[in-house]
Motif scaffolding. Structure first.
Motif, PDB file in Angstrom:
ATOM      1  N   SER A  22       6.774   3.935  -5.881  1.00  0.00           N
ATOM      2  CA  SER A  22       5.730   4.673  -6.599  1.00  0.00           C
ATOM      3  C   SER A  22       5.759   4.396  -8.095  1.00  0.00           C
ATOM      4  O   SER A  22       6.768   3.932  -8.636  1.00  0.00           O
ATOM      5  N   HIS A  27       6.729   1.075  -0.161  1.00  0.00           N
ATOM      6  CA  HIS A  27       6.041   1.219  -1.434  1.00  0.00           C
ATOM      7  C   HIS A  27       6.946   1.904  -2.471  1.00  0.00           C
ATOM      8  O   HIS A  27       7.625   2.879  -2.176  1.00  0.00           O
ATOM      9  N   PRO A  53       0.830  -1.217   0.000  1.00  0.00           N
ATOM     10  CA  PRO A  53       0.000   0.000   0.000  1.00  0.00           C
ATOM     11  C   PRO A  53       0.861   1.262   0.000  1.00  0.00           C
ATOM     12  O   PRO A  53       1.980   1.260   0.507  1.00  0.00           O
ATOM     13  N   GLU A  54       0.289   2.312  -0.586  1.00  0.00           N
ATOM     14  CA  GLU A  54       1.043   3.546  -0.778  1.00  0.00           C
ATOM     15  C   GLU A  54       1.525   4.162   0.526  1.00  0.00           C
ATOM     16  O   GLU A  54       2.513   4.896   0.558  1.00  0.00           O
ATOM     17  N   SER A  55       0.809   3.861   1.617  1.00  0.00           N
ATOM     18  CA  SER A  55       1.180   4.456   2.897  1.00  0.00           C
ATOM     19  C   SER A  55       2.462   3.843   3.463  1.00  0.00           C
ATOM     20  O   SER A  55       3.159   4.457   4.259  1.00  0.00           O
ATOM     21  N   SER A  56       2.792   2.625   2.995  1.00  0.00           N
ATOM     22  CA  SER A  56       3.958   1.943   3.553  1.00  0.00           C
ATOM     23  C   SER A  56       5.256   2.579   3.046  1.00  0.00           C
ATOM     24  O   SER A  56       5.335   3.004   1.895  1.00  0.00           O
TER      25      SER A  56
END
Lengths: 256, 389
Positions: free
Chosen positions: B40, B38, B32-35
């Motif tokens: 991009s 991650h 997930p992008e919050s990790s």
């Protein structure tokens, strides 16, 4: 001409910027002969080898190898006719091992695709080791050629020539930079190759030339001054004059 | 020593393959992008571009580092591959362009009545792929044949390749050359039926580039280990000896030139869908010079060097052009000077350089100590190293 020469040069002239490096040269070589060419610096010795091997082309005259003209051919075509050459300054592939140097010199396929897909056969491997033995570099097979001593580089290049197995070997100053012992060994090596191969040796070292004990050609200002045995040549007045300097002689024999 | 190096190389390739083909795409897709782990979409896209540059750099090194042919026009082949594939992508836009016409936008804009004949076959994906291989290959074949037959060597060859890429650049700038003039080809929508801008497509393109890089690396490794590879390096070190050993050196050089043009073309073809544009500026001489700098910085004459150089220099460029936009060219030039002066073998040669420096200093230190102790080791050692001749 009823006799068959392996190499003939007739009326060959080559000038560089007006300087005649080779001047109306006539040269004949028997098959199986070991011939030494001597002469002072600038006599045209190396230029003559350049002309035979296609590095430069003569302005005039004809050079024939076994009856076929060589002067319009490229270096590698002349090689493929059976003429091999060792350069004056040892030119080996310094980044390759001694073994690889001999491998690249080895007689055989010279095409691009053969080089990509071909493998070293056991017979070729044996041949390479045989050559390494002859030139006394067996224990240096995996050493980079660039790290060899000067004399060893000379031998390595002679080894590449042996691996090539050409009919005519042109050997330019093989003993340059060698110790007396190494020079003597080189002489033995060349003598053992004579007969099977026709050889032209260019050399300065008179002890070495004496060791080869063969027919000597003296070049001077691009043409042949004298041909004969070393004793004959050494006692020839004109040869002495060329080697000892002109001025002194001119004073004695002004008409020359 | 030699064997252990090979083993290290195999491990390196395996790790790189896992990272490029597995780890990075997985971190992009599933984390997930919050990790903090991650990766991009932007990063994937950026590194996809770097990998294309790495392939290009290998092609430069195959010529320069292995054969001694410094080509200053390698980006022309890169761009030719890019244009060939870009033409296909252009035709996939369909009526979705600005002018809602069947013709590509620039043709409408420039008043073309219909699609030029040579554009037609580029509707086929496989034709475009063939063109990616054959167009750079054929151009290299013709140019190389003429150059090598005339024995153009050294700096003359370099200048000629630079002139070639500049000429091509000027030609592609012309509007009537049917390749979009200075705007080039852009605004792509689809590739193989998928949305070209979607994260999934870009991830797949990244993986495809990774595969190309690994295959290129393995191919070049194999080629350089054959007898051909030995002759290649022999041409670099002593072309005369090669000629007088009966090899037609020109044929060997021509083969390498064509192969490296094809490799560069393939890299260009994967570059275009990832950056979304190809225009004549890719052929400008400075682009090719930059590629040479990557190779020099990474370490020429090795295969890992160009890869390291291309990625490192471009990562630095991405950072520097944002942080110090005015200084980038000075940094690039300075880097080249430092590498030429102090790091002849580039970044990958640095450990070896430091190691030999360390060894030299320790032996020197030992000698000094021995001399202080009054031993007479030194002369004996010298004479023993001179033997063997």
């Amino acid at each position: 001409m009823n006799k068959r020469f392996i190499l003939t040069a007739e009326g060959v002239t080559k000038s560089f910027d007006g300087f005649k490096a080779i001047n109306d040269l006539n040269f004949y070589l028997d098959e199986g002969e070991l011939r030494t060419i001597i002469g002072p610096n600038g006599a045209g010795k190396s230029t003559f080898l350049d002309l035979i091997t296609g590095r430069t082309r003569p302005d005039e005259g004809q050079i024939e190898f076994k009856g076929t003209p060589v002067i319009k051919k490229t270096e590698y075509q002349i090689y493929r006719m059976g003429i091999g050459r060792k350069f004056q300054t040892p030119s080996v592939y310094s980044d390759h091992t001694v073994y690889e140097n001999i491998l690249l010199g080895l007689k055989g396929s010279r095409g691009v695709f053969g080089a990509i897909f071909g493998r070293v056969t056991p017979a070729q491997n044996d041949q390479i080791h045989h050559v390494l033995e002859i030139i006394n570099l067996k224990d240096k097979a995996q050493v980079r050629a660039g790290t060899l001593a000067h004399g060893q580089k000379q031998w390595l290049e002679i080894g590449m020539l042996i691996a090539q197995d050409p009919e005519l070997m042109l050997v330019d100053e093989p003993a340059a930079g060698m110790t007396d012992e190494e020079t003597a060994r080189t002489g033995e090596l060349l003598l053992s190759l004579a007969g099977k191969h026709t050889i032209i040796v260019i050399e300065h070292d008179m002890t070495f030339v004496r060791q080869l004990a063969n027919r000597v050609t003296v070049l001077h200002q691009g043409s042949i001054l004298r041909e004969g045995s070393l004793d004959e040549v050494q006692n020839d007045e004109r040869v002495i004059e060329v080697y000892l300097g002109k001025k002194k002689h001119d004073a004695i024999h002004p008409q020359h | 020593m030699h064997k252990s190096f090979r083993q290290a190389e195999i491990w390196g390739i395996a790790i790189a393959a896992i990272a490029i083909l597995g780890v990075l795409p997985a971190l992009n897709a599933f984390v997930p992008e919050s990790s903090p782990l991650h990766v991009s979409d932007f990063t994937i896209n950026l590194y996809g571009k770097y990998l294309c540059y790495a392939v290009l750099a290998i092609s430069v090194d195959l010529l320069w580092g292995y054969t001694g042919l410094l080509s200053l026009g390698q980006c022309m082949f890169f761009a030719l591959g890019g244009y060939a594939f870009g033409m296909h992508l252009m035709l996939l836009i369909g009526k979705l362009g600005q002018y809602h016409s069947d013709l590509p936008d620039f043709m409408v804009f420039l008043g073309y009545p219909k699609l030029p004949l040579h554009w037609e076959p580029f509707r086929s994906f496989w034709f475009a792929v063939a063109a990616v291989v054959f167009v750079p290959g054929l151009v290299a074949l013709v140019f190389g044949f003429l150059a090598f037959r005339s024995r153009i060597r050294g700096v003359y060859f370099s200048i000629l390749t630079q002139a070639l890429t500049y000429a091509a650049c000027l030609m592609f700038f012309r509007n009537d050359f049917t390749f979009g003039g200075n705007n080039g080809l852009t605004d792509f929508k689809f590739i193989l039926g998928y949305d070209i801008r979607s994260a999934v497509t870009q991830r797949c393109l990244f993986i495809a580039t990774g595969v190309l890089l690994i295959l290129t690396y393995l191919f070049c490794r194999w080629l350089t280990l054959t007898r051909f590879g030995k002759i290649q390096r022999a041409v670099r070190d002593s072309e005369n000896r090669v000629l007088f050993s009966g090899y037609a050196a020109a044929n060997f050089k021509l083969f390498v030139f064509v192969v490296s043009a094809i490799i560069a073309g393939l890299a260009g073809a994967l570059y275009v869908p990832q950056v979304g544009i190809i225009n004549p500026s890719e052929m400008a001489p400075d682009k090719s010079l930059e590629a040479v700098v990557w190779v020099a910085v990474g370490g020429r004459g090795t295969l890992i060097g160009p890869v390291v150089g291309a990625i490192a220099v471009n990562a630095l460029k991405s950072w520097a052009t944002r942080a110090y936009p005015d200084l980038w060219l000075i940094i690039l030039g300075g880097m080249f000077v430092i590498v030429v002066l102090f790091l002849p073998k580039g970044i990958v040669g640095l450990p070896m350089q430091l190691w030999s420096l360390f060894k030299r200093s320790t032996t020197l230190w030992k000698k000094v100590q021995e001399q202080h102790a009054g031993t007479t080791e030194l002369p004996i050692k010298e004479s023993s190293t001179r033997q063997g001749g």
